[in-house]
Design a protein around this motif. Sequence first.
Motif, PDB file in Angstrom:
ATOM      1  N   UNK A  33       4.653  -3.728 -13.670  1.00  0.00           N
ATOM      2  CA  UNK A  33       5.259  -2.670 -12.866  1.00  0.00           C
ATOM      3  C   UNK A  33       4.149  -1.774 -12.337  1.00  0.00           C
ATOM      4  N   UNK A  34       4.101  -1.627 -11.012  1.00  0.00           N
ATOM      5  CA  UNK A  34       3.058  -0.824 -10.374  1.00  0.00           C
ATOM      6  C   UNK A  34       3.718   0.428  -9.792  1.00  0.00           C
ATOM      7  N   UNK A  35       3.446   1.573 -10.430  1.00  0.00           N
ATOM      8  CA  UNK A  35       4.010   2.842  -9.991  1.00  0.00           C
ATOM      9  C   UNK A  35       3.041   3.559  -9.066  1.00  0.00           C
ATOM     10  N   UNK A  36       3.548   4.068  -7.959  1.00  0.00           N
ATOM     11  CA  UNK A  36       2.814   5.023  -7.141  1.00  0.00           C
ATOM     12  C   UNK A  36       3.504   6.362  -7.338  1.00  0.00           C
ATOM     13  N   UNK A  80       6.332  12.399 -10.416  1.00  0.00           N
ATOM     14  CA  UNK A  80       7.427  11.871  -9.601  1.00  0.00           C
ATOM     15  C   UNK A  80       7.055  10.523  -9.009  1.00  0.00           C
ATOM     16  N   UNK A  81       7.913   9.543  -9.211  1.00  0.00           N
ATOM     17  CA  UNK A  81       7.671   8.189  -8.705  1.00  0.00           C
ATOM     18  C   UNK A  81       8.009   8.133  -7.221  1.00  0.00           C
ATOM     19  N   UNK A  82       7.036   7.730  -6.427  1.00  0.00           N
ATOM     20  CA  UNK A  82       7.229   7.561  -4.993  1.00  0.00           C
ATOM     21  C   UNK A  82       7.622   6.123  -4.681  1.00  0.00           C
ATOM     22  N   UNK A  83       7.003   5.192  -5.390  1.00  0.00           N
ATOM     23  CA  UNK A  83       7.341   3.776  -5.199  1.00  0.00           C
ATOM     24  C   UNK A  83       7.096   3.035  -6.504  1.00  0.00           C
ATOM     25  N   UNK A 137      -1.385  10.937  -4.196  1.00  0.00           N
ATOM     26  CA  UNK A 137      -0.762   9.813  -4.887  1.00  0.00           C
ATOM     27  C   UNK A 137      -1.755   9.097  -5.796  1.00  0.00           C
ATOM     28  N   UNK A 138      -1.256   8.632  -6.923  1.00  0.00           N
ATOM     29  CA  UNK A 138      -2.060   7.809  -7.815  1.00  0.00           C
ATOM     30  C   UNK A 138      -1.194   6.657  -8.312  1.00  0.00           C
ATOM     31  N   UNK A 139      -1.835   5.592  -8.767  1.00  0.00           N
ATOM     32  CA  UNK A 139      -1.107   4.418  -9.236  1.00  0.00           C
ATOM     33  C   UNK A 139      -1.184   4.310 -10.749  1.00  0.00           C
ATOM     34  N   UNK A 140      -0.068   3.840 -11.325  1.00  0.00           N
ATOM     35  CA  UNK A 140       0.017   3.623 -12.770  1.00  0.00           C
ATOM     36  C   UNK A 140       0.447   2.175 -12.986  1.00  0.00           C
ATOM     37  N   UNK A 141      -0.462   1.306 -13.433  1.00  0.00           N
ATOM     38  CA  UNK A 141      -0.064  -0.075 -13.731  1.00  0.00           C
ATOM     39  C   UNK A 141       0.486  -0.180 -15.156  1.00  0.00           C
ATOM     40  N   UNK A 142       1.618  -0.852 -15.294  1.00  0.00           N
ATOM     41  CA  UNK A 142       2.242  -1.047 -16.608  1.00  0.00           C
ATOM     42  C   UNK A 142       2.511  -2.535 -16.783  1.00  0.00           C
ATOM     43  N   UNK A 143       2.035  -3.108 -17.889  1.00  0.00           N
ATOM     44  CA  UNK A 143       2.268  -4.511 -18.169  1.00  0.00           C
ATOM     45  C   UNK A 143       1.229  -5.391 -17.470  1.00  0.00           C
ATOM     46  N   UNK A 144       1.378  -6.713 -17.511  1.00  0.00           N
ATOM     47  CA  UNK A 144       2.593  -7.406 -17.944  1.00  0.00           C
ATOM     48  C   UNK A 144       2.847  -7.445 -19.441  1.00  0.00           C
ATOM     49  N   UNK A 145       1.820  -7.186 -20.270  1.00  0.00           N
ATOM     50  CA  UNK A 145       2.052  -7.149 -21.715  1.00  0.00           C
ATOM     51  C   UNK A 145       2.480  -5.737 -22.089  1.00  0.00           C
ATOM     52  N   UNK A 146       3.577  -5.646 -22.845  1.00  0.00           N
ATOM     53  CA  UNK A 146       4.135  -4.343 -23.184  1.00  0.00           C
ATOM     54  C   UNK A 146       3.993  -4.069 -24.678  1.00  0.00           C
ATOM     55  N   UNK A 147       4.202  -2.810 -25.037  1.00  0.00           N
ATOM     56  CA  UNK A 147       4.069  -2.416 -26.437  1.00  0.00           C
ATOM     57  C   UNK A 147       5.204  -2.975 -27.281  1.00  0.00           C
ATOM     58  N   UNK A 148       6.403  -3.095 -26.715  1.00  0.00           N
ATOM     59  CA  UNK A 148       7.533  -3.621 -27.468  1.00  0.00           C
ATOM     60  C   UNK A 148       7.563  -5.138 -27.455  1.00  0.00           C
ATOM     61  N   UNK A 149       8.484  -5.704 -28.232  1.00  0.00           N
ATOM     62  CA  UNK A 149       8.639  -7.152 -28.295  1.00  0.00           C
ATOM     63  C   UNK A 149       9.588  -7.561 -27.176  1.00  0.00           C
ATOM     64  N   UNK A 162       0.827  -1.220   0.000  1.00  0.00           N
ATOM     65  CA  UNK A 162       0.000   0.000   0.000  1.00  0.00           C
ATOM     66  C   UNK A 162       0.856   1.262   0.000  1.00  0.00           C
ATOM     67  N   UNK A 163       0.302   2.305  -0.558  1.00  0.00           N
ATOM     68  CA  UNK A 163       0.905   3.641  -0.459  1.00  0.00           C
ATOM     69  C   UNK A 163      -0.162   4.593   0.050  1.00  0.00           C
ATOM     70  N   UNK A 164       0.240   5.569   0.834  1.00  0.00           N
ATOM     71  CA  UNK A 164      -0.721   6.481   1.447  1.00  0.00           C
ATOM     72  C   UNK A 164      -0.386   7.918   1.078  1.00  0.00           C
ATOM     73  N   UNK A 165      -1.399   8.722   1.021  1.00  0.00           N
ATOM     74  CA  UNK A 165      -1.236  10.131   0.695  1.00  0.00           C
ATOM     75  C   UNK A 165      -2.249  10.542  -0.348  1.00  0.00           C
TER      76      UNK A 165
END
Length: 505
Positions: free
Chosen positions: A165-168, A173-176, A147-159, A141-144
């Motif tokens: 990757x779960x960004x908070x 600015x990336x906090x976690x 803060x917002x979360x950005x989920x990336x993947x598991x399927x990516x645009x490239x080969x 968990x992240x608090x504040x």
Amino acid sequence: MNFASKQTAAQPSQPTCLPWPREIVDRAGWLALAESLAKGERELLSLWGESSSVHMAVLEPREPPLRIVTLECPEGAFPSVGRLHPPASRLERAIHDLFGLKPEDAPDRRPWLDHGRWGVRQPCGAPQEINTSRDPYEFLPTEGEPLHQIPVGPVHAGIIEPGHFRFSANGETVVRLEERLGFVHKGIDQLMSGASIERAAQIAARVSGDSTVAYSLAFAQAVEAAFDVNVPPRAIYLRALMAELERLANHFGDIGAICNDAAFSLMQAHCNLVRERILRESASAFGHRLMMDRIAPGGAVVDLKPESATALYAMVDWIELMTPRLIALFGDTTSLQDRTVGTGFVSEALAKQYACGGYVGRASGRAFDARKAIGYAPYPQLAFAIGASKEGDVDARVWVRFDEVKASLQIVRQILDEAPAGPIIAAWTLPDDWTREGAALVEGFRGDIFVWLRMRADGVVQRCHFRDPSWFQWPLLEAAIENNIVADFPLCNKSFNCSYSGHDL
């Protein structure tokens, strides 16, 4: 001097690695070793399991440099190493997923390889019910409020291979960052169990495709240590030649890809030109662009012809002309330096705590290279310097790669000059005793690759464990991106270039 026709006096075969024995410890001894890791007195090499035991390999500050210990787990549990030494945590989670052994008082009990689609065998042999529902994995968990979360993947645009990757983030600015890997788990442990030496060597070569030479070499050295095989000197030089060609191709590919992620595609075009020539010369010399299945326990399976040696000399001359131009192009492009300098910082303390190898560790002050630290043949006979920095950022990881390119070019030229004539594979027979064990630590282009195996006297693998350098690099990527902007993640990620496949065994 022509590599393939050079005549020298007969030389004795050389051991490629040392036979590091395994010792049985009790719970107190296991915990004492974990405490010494936490204090920085030793470094963790790997942690792996079986149905009723766990094993740990550590780097010692004295000779012999590697120590392997085993703790029997008759009740299906063992004292957590990760509770005292965080780098062990993901390895413990993988042990629990694969063998059902529980790390007691572990700080993180979440599954690692098991994504809720398969069961694990408990020590008693009773399978768990397979969870066919949605993966219950819970991210930290992240608090504040902002803060917002950005989920990336598991399927990516490239080969590329899959990874989540779960960004908070707070704005940009990336906090976690928290990683969720294991999507390319392919059961290497089970595939190796019961395999013949020939089949196991093929599997080892396919653990991580861009490191096929390094994995083949590590597996071969472990077998040779187990059965006390002396490899012919020419084969030792041939294997090192292939390893350095693999290293060169990957470093040029990485340097170009890092620059491309900073929108400097010109550098990638030049680097790809160099990489492609290396791959073509490798195919011409050894019959395969990646030199897959060209190394076998006991030696090599392909010799180097005179015309191939001549072509490699010419290639080295050309790369030595190209490299200063590429260095100038990278260092003198201020817009590129603006993106790389100070971005994705990894501290020296973290690099040492995680025993982080390769260019990631060396760029952050941990000057470890198995070619020198372990000193397996033929590297003690060769002159070269490893790259080193303490800056710890994307820029430093590029410069360390350039340093390694220079070193590999030196090594290739020395191999072509100095390698003796003679056979390329040893004649050896299996012993009469029932089981043998062997281990090896080999420097791949990402860092040190560890292999431990136990084999029956008839040449069948009972247990084989691989540890990719990415196990101790992926967690540091989470630290590197903190306080950077989200848009710099591709740049940081590529400067690490961790292996999904090698990690998700």
